[in-house]
Write a protein that holds these residues in place. Sequence first.
Motif, PDB file in Angstrom:
ATOM      1  N   ILE A 152       0.834  -1.205   0.000  1.00 49.14           N
ATOM      2  CA  ILE A 152       0.000   0.000   0.000  1.00 49.14           C
ATOM      3  C   ILE A 152       0.870   1.256   0.000  1.00 49.14           C
ATOM      4  N   VAL A 153       1.924   1.265   0.842  1.00 50.10           N
ATOM      5  CA  VAL A 153       2.806   2.429   0.914  1.00 50.10           C
ATOM      6  C   VAL A 153       3.468   2.679  -0.440  1.00 50.10           C
ATOM      7  N   ARG A 154       3.929   1.622  -1.104  1.00 53.63           N
ATOM      8  CA  ARG A 154       4.557   1.784  -2.417  1.00 53.63           C
ATOM      9  C   ARG A 154       3.576   2.384  -3.424  1.00 53.63           C
ATOM     10  N   CYS A 155       2.333   1.896  -3.411  1.00 53.84           N
ATOM     11  CA  CYS A 155       1.322   2.405  -4.338  1.00 53.84           C
ATOM     12  C   CYS A 155       1.037   3.881  -4.062  1.00 53.84           C
ATOM     13  N   VAL A 156       0.896   4.232  -2.789  1.00 57.55           N
ATOM     14  CA  VAL A 156       0.643   5.635  -2.423  1.00 57.55           C
ATOM     15  C   VAL A 156       1.804   6.519  -2.875  1.00 57.55           C
ATOM     16  N   LEU A 157       3.032   6.042  -2.687  1.00 57.92           N
ATOM     17  CA  LEU A 157       4.199   6.814  -3.117  1.00 57.92           C
ATOM     18  C   LEU A 157       4.164   7.073  -4.617  1.00 57.92           C
ATOM     19  N   GLU A 158       3.786   6.055  -5.396  1.00 62.07           N
ATOM     20  CA  GLU A 158       3.721   6.212  -6.849  1.00 62.07           C
ATOM     21  C   GLU A 158       2.647   7.221  -7.235  1.00 62.07           C
ATOM     22  N   MET A 159       1.491   7.153  -6.578  1.00 64.79           N
ATOM     23  CA  MET A 159       0.412   8.107  -6.870  1.00 64.79           C
ATOM     24  C   MET A 159       0.847   9.540  -6.526  1.00 64.79           C
ATOM     25  N   CYS A 160       1.537   9.701  -5.398  1.00 58.30           N
ATOM     26  CA  CYS A 160       2.003  11.037  -5.002  1.00 58.30           C
ATOM     27  C   CYS A 160       3.060  11.561  -5.974  1.00 58.30           C
ATOM     28  N   LYS A 161       3.902  10.643  -6.440  1.00 53.65           N
ATOM     29  CA  LYS A 161       4.934  11.030  -7.405  1.00 53.65           C
ATOM     30  C   LYS A 161       4.294  11.560  -8.686  1.00 53.65           C
ATOM     31  N   GLN A 162       3.210  10.909  -9.116  1.00 53.61           N
ATOM     32  CA  GLN A 162       2.508  11.362 -10.321  1.00 53.61           C
ATOM     33  C   GLN A 162       1.949  12.773 -10.145  1.00 53.61           C
ATOM     34  N   GLN A 163       1.540  13.082  -8.894  1.00 56.13           N
ATOM     35  CA  GLN A 163       0.977  14.407  -8.617  1.00 56.13           C
ATOM     36  C   GLN A 163       2.046  15.438  -8.247  1.00 56.13           C
ATOM     37  N   LYS A 164       3.328  14.982  -8.307  1.00 59.73           N
ATOM     38  CA  LYS A 164       4.462  15.861  -7.973  1.00 59.73           C
ATOM     39  C   LYS A 164       4.368  16.401  -6.541  1.00 59.73           C
ATOM     40  N   HIS A 165       3.903  15.555  -5.649  1.00 58.34           N
ATOM     41  CA  HIS A 165       3.820  15.935  -4.243  1.00 58.34           C
ATOM     42  C   HIS A 165       5.112  15.558  -3.515  1.00 58.34           C
ATOM     43  N   ARG A 191      12.021  21.935  13.835  1.00 57.18           N
ATOM     44  CA  ARG A 191      10.842  21.983  12.974  1.00 57.18           C
ATOM     45  C   ARG A 191       9.615  22.085  13.866  1.00 57.18           C
ATOM     46  N   ASN A 192       8.817  23.124  13.636  1.00 55.36           N
ATOM     47  CA  ASN A 192       7.664  23.390  14.493  1.00 55.36           C
ATOM     48  C   ASN A 192       6.656  24.235  13.722  1.00 55.36           C
ATOM     49  N   GLU A 193       5.741  24.844  14.430  1.00 60.68           N
ATOM     50  CA  GLU A 193       4.709  25.643  13.762  1.00 60.68           C
ATOM     51  C   GLU A 193       5.298  26.826  12.998  1.00 60.68           C
ATOM     52  N   GLU A 194       6.370  27.412  13.523  1.00 58.47           N
ATOM     53  CA  GLU A 194       7.005  28.542  12.839  1.00 58.47           C
ATOM     54  C   GLU A 194       7.915  28.081  11.703  1.00 58.47           C
ATOM     55  N   ASN A 195       8.375  26.853  11.787  1.00 60.42           N
ATOM     56  CA  ASN A 195       9.293  26.308  10.773  1.00 60.42           C
ATOM     57  C   ASN A 195       8.831  24.894  10.400  1.00 60.42           C
ATOM     58  N   PRO A 196       7.707  24.788   9.681  1.00 63.51           N
ATOM     59  CA  PRO A 196       7.105  23.471   9.427  1.00 63.51           C
ATOM     60  C   PRO A 196       7.902  22.646   8.428  1.00 63.51           C
ATOM     61  N   LEU A 197       7.589  21.355   8.402  1.00 65.75           N
ATOM     62  CA  LEU A 197       8.210  20.436   7.456  1.00 65.75           C
ATOM     63  C   LEU A 197       7.794  20.785   6.030  1.00 65.75           C
ATOM     64  N   ASP A 198       8.742  20.701   5.127  1.00 66.24           N
ATOM     65  CA  ASP A 198       8.453  20.980   3.717  1.00 66.24           C
ATOM     66  C   ASP A 198       7.974  19.685   3.059  1.00 66.24           C
ATOM     67  N   ALA A 199       6.729  19.328   3.332  1.00 64.70           N
ATOM     68  CA  ALA A 199       6.180  18.067   2.816  1.00 64.70           C
ATOM     69  C   ALA A 199       4.686  18.219   2.585  1.00 64.70           C
ATOM     70  N   ASP A 200       4.225  17.695   1.436  1.00 63.71           N
ATOM     71  CA  ASP A 200       2.787  17.662   1.161  1.00 63.71           C
ATOM     72  C   ASP A 200       2.140  16.442   1.799  1.00 63.71           C
TER      73      ASP A 200
END
Length: 737
Positions: free
Chosen positions: A351-364, A406-415
Amino acid sequence: MKIVGSAINTVFRNAENGYSVINITYNNKKLTAVGNFPELFDGQTLELTGDFIINKKFGEQFSATEVHVVEPTSVPAIEKYLSSGLIYGIGPVTAKRIVDEFKEDTLSVLEFNPTLLAKVKGISKQKAYEISNAYNEMKDMQNAIMFLQSHFITTNLAIKIFNVYKEKTIEVVKTNPYQLIEDIDGVGFATADKIAIKLGIDEYGENRIRAGLIYTLKLASEREGHTYLPRQTLIDNCKEILNFSEDYNHLLEKCVDYLNIEGLAKCFSYHGTDIVMLTKFYYQEKYIARKLYKLTYNRFQDDINFIDNINFYQRLHNIILNGEQTDAVLTALTRGVSIITGGPGTGKTTIVRCVLEMCKQQKHKVLLCAPTGRASKRLTETSGCEAKTIHRALETTGEDKIFFNRNEENPLDADVVIVDEVSMVDSTLFYHLLKALRSTTRLILVGDKDQLPSVGAGNVLRDLIESNSLPTTFLVNIYRQGENSLIVSNAHLINSGKMPVVDNSSKDFFFMPGNDLTANSETIVDLVSTRLPKYFGYAPEEIQVLAPMKAGPCGIDNLNKRLQMTLNPFYSGLELSNEFVKYHVGDKVMQVQNNYDMEYTKTEPNGLTNNGKGVFNGDIGYITQIVPDTHEVVIKFDDGKVCRYAQSDMHQLTLAYAITIHKSQGCEFDCVVIPLVPGAPIIVTRNLLYTAITRAKKAVVLIGSKQILARMIHNNYTAKRYTLLKEFLNDEFKEEQ
């Protein structure tokens, strides 16, 4: 009796009585003084108060009850002291120049007139002040450590206390030694109480009772994973710690209310139960519930037909996702928060691999993370994408006080953030992870709800699932099952309360009956050192012994000694002692606490060297070198990090030929050997055995009696954890509805 002598060599541990031992020159002869002496006094003149004793093993000794540093007065002695390297910024050359300039007044200049140091060649005004500050801090440290050691504090802990309070150490401890419990990790109530008794502090005073209550709450969180205690339970447990009778209940009740007024704890009634909760856990669980509500109702990509994309993915990779797996992927792609839970072989990785592929397609941008280094390494291998530890992703720093950059003022750069092995994540770490998520980030949580809960306080994964507030996919069908493999199927049998199948034709699941624990321990050593390598080709480093407990013939303490003697016997090279353990080059070791500031180097697959910081609780590696001059220890960890440990850092390590099952969470080993031992029903449980078996990739060996095996499998006891996350989640979702 007082004697004055010079400490002439490095401190080492005396395994017979547990004290530190140091050689002292006294009246032109050497004697051994017994006491707690740190290395930072090496080569200095000490004044010791105590008496001579005769030790059967070591002969004449001086048993020291008090120790004071005597400042040198002669010019040669002052130069030798300054040349020792104890004072930052002064080496032998600079020391000689300073002493040549100021003679007997040198130490007075260092302490009171640092500007005069600028007259010395090579010392600027800035450096003069730095040297003076270093000298004064060294004096403060020595005085503080001597004071603390006279109150039964070990050297390492004394240095840790000084690093917090600095020059105010003695004042703070004398005023209220119970403050140490709140401010210093590693100081328990018993330690603070000993100091207080020696200082004559009132046994029934507010400071002592207040400290007892806070300690009881902290102990409940650290040992049992509670984030709160019912008020009456707190009072009953605290009475035992304080050794109070029923007559003093009113004092305890009054001090509980004071904790609430002072903001140290939250006291409130919830669904008919009077609750006392450390303030930090109250705000953490409240924040988690609120942030998850906000994230859950974010919707994403409703206009994309993910079914077509999933079907294409299946054709491309020649796999078939069943209904529950497809639902898990769709939920992960369209909801702000989703949970995927299931046992081994149920398709979580697919499932994780499939989700990663879908996110990659969306450039997330996707962040993969896990609680431990070994778990993140395994996630990297199974997903094909780089995974980090949660601590590394949050850019954690600090040793005594932890900071998450990394916190509310400096959040993670991730979709999208995908977290594996969530059962290991405690409330505090989950709180800081959520604080670092943007409001538009998708969160996907993956884990096995039947694994042991986190070592730290909280019951995050189980609370999230049982709240019925968050989209959750339960995976029950088994897909990963090799021919003649029994590991996965037996893990599921055990998890459902059934005895495992033991088939002589199996190549990966073995049961070796044995009722004698001492004989079983000998069998374990033979299996790891000889039989498994000889007959199945597993190298000793591919085999991990996982034991339920520390003590006993089949406990990790005994097994580590036996395995060390067999796999890495003593040789003529260097050894280094930590408490009562002797370490040699080649020893398998484990980091037992998080150290976010430990520097490492790591050679990447592309040949480039990466420098960074951070080794974490549960990281396993091997000692590759003990440096003769500095006694530094070089360790290469399984994830490739190479670290240099100073001798003062060795308390962070333990032998790891055998580790507890709790420490194995998030890990995976080629072959695991599991001794079955009798024990309290709250310890030897079904999910303990289930967790141990699911750590194996290729082979499992159980050693013990069938009666103990059956008892563990039928013991579905799960220790109740007092937490409010589930209730807070329900409140959040009900209020919004």
